[in-house]
Design an enzyme around this catalytic site. Structure first.
Site, PDB file in Angstrom:
ATOM      1  CB  ILE A  67      21.513  -6.853  28.804  1.00  0.00           C
ATOM      2  CG1 ILE A  67      22.156  -6.012  29.921  1.00  0.00           C
ATOM      3  CG2 ILE A  67      21.779  -8.327  29.005  1.00  0.00           C
ATOM      4  CD1 ILE A  67      21.582  -6.300  31.317  1.00  0.00           C
ATOM      5  CB  SER A  68      26.071  -3.892  26.567  1.00  0.00           C
ATOM      6  OG  SER A  68      25.514  -3.289  25.435  1.00  0.00           O
ATOM      7  CD  GLN A  69      32.036  -8.430  26.863  1.00  0.00           C
ATOM      8  OE1 GLN A  69      31.881  -8.225  25.660  1.00  0.00           O
ATOM      9  NE2 GLN A  69      33.172  -8.870  27.364  1.00  0.00           N
ATOM     10  N   PRO A  70      29.162  -6.544  30.416  1.00  0.00           N
ATOM     11  CG  PRO A  70      28.781  -7.586  32.490  1.00  0.00           C
ATOM     12  CD  PRO A  70      28.795  -7.858  31.008  1.00  0.00           C
ATOM     13  NE  ARG A  76      25.056  -7.333  32.580  1.00  0.00           N
ATOM     14  CZ  ARG A  76      25.291  -8.420  31.859  1.00  0.00           C
ATOM     15  NH1 ARG A  76      25.511  -9.589  32.462  1.00  0.00           N
ATOM     16  NH2 ARG A  76      25.304  -8.360  30.538  1.00  0.00           N
TER      17      ARG A  76
END
Length: 213
Positions: free
Chosen positions: A63-66, A37
């Site tokens: 970038i979205s939260q995992p 990531r």
């Protein structure tokens, strides 16, 4: 930037955290463990890459939260070789997770800056979506429809009818719906004209942009 043993250890810790938060899909967890990531982020954020947080990328996007990536992907219930339409390529991280789950991914990005940057990054990293398209996600991709799965990675004030129409019978659409905050919503197409709807709590996304021209 490189991918090191330290990074891999951090990804294992992140996957463990996601298990504790309720992620159970083994394919999704394997993708989280496998995908670097930090390479999808600006180098100044590298130290934050394996925290369960969203971070800024180009063009005022994130970038979205995992957890969000894992949760949306788990809701899709992917099987190998499914045709998946992704609305909002963004950094490409969600795309990479879908590819690791062996989906055939068609991905659309509305922001030209991001589209160019991510397309080059995919080539460099060896990620191969079926199609990477610069266009309006509200319209979907009618010429490649119908899709087994559709995932929307930006907040939509309402569900675009075009996306529902491009879903196969038995297909699943995962979309965050709302304005300030979004409700994660799953639509399953049960017949040509009927859908079931299920809601999964609130999330926060950047807005889905519509081409008004």
């Amino acid at each position: 930037m490189k991918d090191t043993l330290k990074h891999r250890g951090m990804r294992n810790q992140l996957a463990q955290l996601l298990i504790e938060k309720g992620i159970t899909d083994a394919k999704v967890l394997d993708a989280i463990r496998d995908i670097p990531r930090h390479l999808f982020m600006d180098s100044s954020f590298e130290g934050h890459a394996y925290q369960d947080k969203a971070f800024p990328i180009a063009a005022n996007q994130t970038i979205s939260q995992p957890y969000t990536v894992a949760f949306q992907t788990q809701l899709l219930e992917l099987k190998p070789s499914m045709h998946v339409l992704e609305i909002g390529t963004g950094s490409g991280y969600q795309t990479a997770v879908l590819l690791k789950c062996r989906a055939k991914v068609f991905t659309i990005e509305r922001q030209l800056e991001l589209f160019k940057k991510t397309s080059l990054f995919f080539k460099k990293m060896g990620y191969r979506p079926k199609k990477t398209i610069f266009g309006d996600g509200y319209k979907g991709l009618p010429k490649d429809a119908p899709f087994d799965r559709i995932i929307v990675t930006a907040g939509a004030p309402e569900v675009p009818k075009a996306l529902l129409s491009q879903l196969k019978v038995g297909g699943r659409l995962v979309i965050p719906v709302g304005f300030e905050e979004q409700i994660m919503t799953l639509y399953v197409r049960t017949t040509e004209k009927e859908f079931t709807k299920e809601e999964f709590g609130s999330f926060k996304f950047v807005p889905l942009l519509e081409d008004k021209n």
